[in-house]
Write a protein that holds these residues in place. Structure first.
Motif, PDB file in Angstrom:
ATOM      1  N   LEU A 273      47.927  49.319  31.789  1.00  0.00           N
ATOM      2  CA  LEU A 273      47.436  48.057  32.338  1.00  0.00           C
ATOM      3  C   LEU A 273      46.326  47.452  31.487  1.00  0.00           C
ATOM      4  N   ASP A 274      45.667  48.279  30.662  1.00  0.00           N
ATOM      5  CA  ASP A 274      44.580  47.764  29.830  1.00  0.00           C
ATOM      6  C   ASP A 274      45.073  46.769  28.781  1.00  0.00           C
ATOM      7  N   GLU A 275      46.347  46.732  28.530  1.00  0.00           N
ATOM      8  CA  GLU A 275      46.887  45.860  27.488  1.00  0.00           C
ATOM      9  C   GLU A 275      47.224  44.459  27.994  1.00  0.00           C
ATOM     10  N   ARG A 276      47.127  44.225  29.299  1.00  0.00           N
ATOM     11  CA  ARG A 276      47.587  42.954  29.841  1.00  0.00           C
ATOM     12  C   ARG A 276      46.658  42.445  30.934  1.00  0.00           C
ATOM     13  N   PHE A 277      46.509  41.129  30.987  1.00  0.00           N
ATOM     14  CA  PHE A 277      45.965  40.504  32.184  1.00  0.00           C
ATOM     15  C   PHE A 277      46.702  39.198  32.415  1.00  0.00           C
ATOM     16  N   ALA A 278      46.614  38.707  33.633  1.00  0.00           N
ATOM     17  CA  ALA A 278      47.350  37.506  34.018  1.00  0.00           C
ATOM     18  C   ALA A 278      46.397  36.322  34.107  1.00  0.00           C
ATOM     19  N   MET A 279      46.862  35.163  33.663  1.00  0.00           N
ATOM     20  CA  MET A 279      46.164  33.900  33.894  1.00  0.00           C
ATOM     21  C   MET A 279      47.054  33.056  34.800  1.00  0.00           C
ATOM     22  N   ILE A 280      46.573  32.756  35.980  1.00  0.00           N
ATOM     23  CA  ILE A 280      47.352  32.007  36.967  1.00  0.00           C
ATOM     24  C   ILE A 280      46.734  30.622  37.093  1.00  0.00           C
ATOM     25  N   ALA A 281      47.497  29.609  36.704  1.00  0.00           N
ATOM     26  CA  ALA A 281      46.960  28.251  36.595  1.00  0.00           C
ATOM     27  C   ALA A 281      47.480  27.372  37.720  1.00  0.00           C
ATOM     28  N   GLY A 282      46.594  26.528  38.215  1.00  0.00           N
ATOM     29  CA  GLY A 282      46.929  25.538  39.237  1.00  0.00           C
ATOM     30  C   GLY A 282      45.762  24.599  39.353  1.00  0.00           C
ATOM     31  N   THR A 283      45.303  24.340  40.579  1.00  0.00           N
ATOM     32  CA  THR A 283      44.078  23.563  40.764  1.00  0.00           C
ATOM     33  C   THR A 283      42.915  24.269  40.078  1.00  0.00           C
ATOM     34  N   SER A 284      42.922  25.599  40.159  1.00  0.00           N
ATOM     35  CA  SER A 284      41.967  26.434  39.425  1.00  0.00           C
ATOM     36  C   SER A 284      42.744  27.313  38.450  1.00  0.00           C
ATOM     37  N   THR A 285      42.030  28.112  37.665  1.00  0.00           N
ATOM     38  CA  THR A 285      42.683  29.128  36.832  1.00  0.00           C
ATOM     39  C   THR A 285      42.030  30.472  37.116  1.00  0.00           C
ATOM     40  N   CYS A 286      42.848  31.452  37.452  1.00  0.00           N
ATOM     41  CA  CYS A 286      42.345  32.791  37.751  1.00  0.00           C
ATOM     42  C   CYS A 286      42.781  33.767  36.669  1.00  0.00           C
ATOM     43  N   HIS A 287      41.842  34.579  36.207  1.00  0.00           N
ATOM     44  CA  HIS A 287      42.098  35.622  35.207  1.00  0.00           C
ATOM     45  C   HIS A 287      42.086  36.953  35.953  1.00  0.00           C
ATOM     46  N   MET A 288      43.223  37.639  35.985  1.00  0.00           N
ATOM     47  CA  MET A 288      43.376  38.814  36.832  1.00  0.00           C
ATOM     48  C   MET A 288      43.727  40.042  35.999  1.00  0.00           C
ATOM     49  N   ALA A 289      42.988  41.130  36.228  1.00  0.00           N
ATOM     50  CA  ALA A 289      43.239  42.372  35.509  1.00  0.00           C
ATOM     51  C   ALA A 289      43.273  43.534  36.497  1.00  0.00           C
ATOM     52  N   LEU A 290      44.197  44.458  36.292  1.00  0.00           N
ATOM     53  CA  LEU A 290      44.346  45.637  37.131  1.00  0.00           C
ATOM     54  C   LEU A 290      43.949  46.893  36.367  1.00  0.00           C
ATOM     55  N   SER A 291      43.453  47.873  37.103  1.00  0.00           N
ATOM     56  CA  SER A 291      43.075  49.149  36.482  1.00  0.00           C
ATOM     57  C   SER A 291      43.236  50.267  37.494  1.00  0.00           C
ATOM     58  N   SER A 292      43.366  51.491  36.993  1.00  0.00           N
ATOM     59  CA  SER A 292      43.517  52.643  37.870  1.00  0.00           C
ATOM     60  C   SER A 292      42.174  53.148  38.385  1.00  0.00           C
ATOM     61  N   GLU A 293      41.077  52.748  37.733  1.00  0.00           N
ATOM     62  CA  GLU A 293      39.729  53.124  38.152  1.00  0.00           C
ATOM     63  C   GLU A 293      38.910  51.859  38.406  1.00  0.00           C
ATOM     64  N   PRO A 294      37.933  51.918  39.315  1.00  0.00           N
ATOM     65  CA  PRO A 294      37.129  50.724  39.586  1.00  0.00           C
ATOM     66  C   PRO A 294      36.237  50.353  38.405  1.00  0.00           C
ATOM     67  N   ARG A 295      36.134  49.056  38.128  1.00  0.00           N
ATOM     68  CA  ARG A 295      35.281  48.560  37.054  1.00  0.00           C
ATOM     69  C   ARG A 295      34.316  47.537  37.639  1.00  0.00           C
ATOM     70  N   PHE A 296      33.035  47.812  37.483  1.00  0.00           N
ATOM     71  CA  PHE A 296      32.000  46.940  38.019  1.00  0.00           C
ATOM     72  C   PHE A 296      31.460  46.077  36.887  1.00  0.00           C
ATOM     73  N   ILE A 297      31.712  44.782  36.963  1.00  0.00           N
ATOM     74  CA  ILE A 297      31.345  43.848  35.897  1.00  0.00           C
ATOM     75  C   ILE A 297      30.549  42.710  36.509  1.00  0.00           C
ATOM     76  N   LYS A 298      29.316  42.543  36.089  1.00  0.00           N
ATOM     77  CA  LYS A 298      28.450  41.522  36.661  1.00  0.00           C
ATOM     78  C   LYS A 298      29.072  40.138  36.462  1.00  0.00           C
ATOM     79  N   GLY A 299      29.141  39.382  37.536  1.00  0.00           N
ATOM     80  CA  GLY A 299      29.671  38.032  37.469  1.00  0.00           C
ATOM     81  C   GLY A 299      31.178  37.936  37.582  1.00  0.00           C
TER      82      GLY A 299
END
Length: 331
Positions: A273-299
């Motif tokens: 999963l580290d090799e891919r993330f999704a960009m979902i576009a519409g009224t907004s754009t969402c950048h989505m990434a999945l992982s097997s372990e939790p990742r805490f990223i400020k912001g």
């Protein structure tokens, strides 16, 4: 196609319209339709919708898509809903409750992009509560708790009448089945529900922000269902309105961008999963990434457990005004 073949309907409710598609078991789209949704902007930063209008647009889209697909209603085995992360407010009899003082009760939806609760969001952030670690450290006014705080403070009359509050995808499942079950996706990503914990609500945080009564009052104090888990069959009313049968089952839905991420990343859930993330576009754009372990990223929102797929954590970033900005420029 054989009369014994079974089909699936997917419903996507965006900011401006409801869309329905009829799919074969191997993913071929057989028919689709869309209908517009009404919107009300009574003052700056206030954006409202009408849940009954949304449901009517959903039903018409399903009926039209079914007609275009040339299959019978009793061939539809299942239906699922995704929708914007908008907040639906209903009374104890599950009738619409207006979300703005002086406004009509039919405008019972605070749309995801509504920013009336900026001050309340800032108050949530200032608490420094541990639960904030799971939304990047900062509460957004586009999440549901600040909006509920605003409603309790500024429209107390309707807060006192409130018998249920839904994320829009969960409201659509409710209208279809009569069940009050909620999706792990919606309440984990927008309501500070910690799906990975035995006791998923941070009661101390809710006490701090004056919402200690909200899980029971909103009808949201039961365990959430995993994405796609069975909610139940269509009710008599739901089947009649959608033009389907009560043999059709309903699975727990998703927020619209998260459904897009599942569709984009679903093929790779067993891979790296580290090799891919999704960009979902519409009224907004969402950048989505999945992982097997939790990742805490400020912001960055998340990590959210099980919000798209079982056992995986989601992180989400993006921009609120992308498609909407282009619309503004064109206009």
């Amino acid at each position: 196609m054989s009369p014994t073949d079974k089909f699936i309907i997917g419903v996507d409710v965006g900011t401006g319209s409801a869309r329905a598609g009829v799919f074969s078991a191997d993913g071929n789209l057989l028919g689709s339709a869309a209908h517009a949704i009404a919107m009300n902007k009574p003052k700056p930063d206030f954006v409202e919708q009408d849940s009954e209008n949304i449901w009517q647009s959903v039903c018409q889209s399903v009926r039209d898509a079914l007609a275009k697909s040339n299959i019978a209603a009793d061939q539809v085995a299942a239906i699922g809903f995704d929708a914007t992360c908008s907040l639906v407010i209903r009374d104890t009899d599950n009738r619409p409750l207006g979300v703005t003082p002086g406004g009509a009760d039919n405008w019972d939806v605070i749309v995801w992009m509504d920013h009336r609760a900026i001050r309340e969001a800032e108050e949530c952030t200032k608490t420094g509560a541990k639960v904030l670690e799971y939304i990047g450290g900062t509460m957004s006014p586009e999440m549901e708790l600040p909006k509920l705080m605003w409603l309790k403070r500024h429209h107390r009359q309707n807060w006192d009448k409130m018998g249920a509050a839904y994320d829009l995808a969960d409201f659509l499942s409710f209208r279809a089945t009569g069940s009050n079950d909620r999706s792990c996706c919606t309440i984990t990503c927008k309501w500070t529900y910690l799906a990975h914990q035995k006791y998923p609500w941070d009661r101390a945080f809710l006490d701090q922000i004056g919402l200690e009564d909200f899980p029971a009052k909103a009808g949201i104090d039961r365990k959430a269902l995993g994405v796609g888990d069975l909610i139940g069959n269509l009710s008599d009313r739901g089947a009649a309105e959608l033009g389907l049968t009560t043999d059709c089952v309903v699975g727990a839905g998703l927020i619209d961008a998260h459904a897009g991420a599942l569709g984009t990343l679903g093929e790779y859930l067993d891979g790296n999963l580290d090799e891919r993330f999704a960009m979902i576009a519409g009224t907004s754009t969402c950048h989505m990434a999945l992982s097997s372990e939790p990742r805490f990223i400020k912001g960055v929102w998340g990590p959210y457990f099980g919000a798209i797929a079982p056992g995986l954590w989601l992180n989400e970033g993006g921009q609120s005004a992308t498609g909407a900005l282009l619309d503004h420029i064109v206009a």
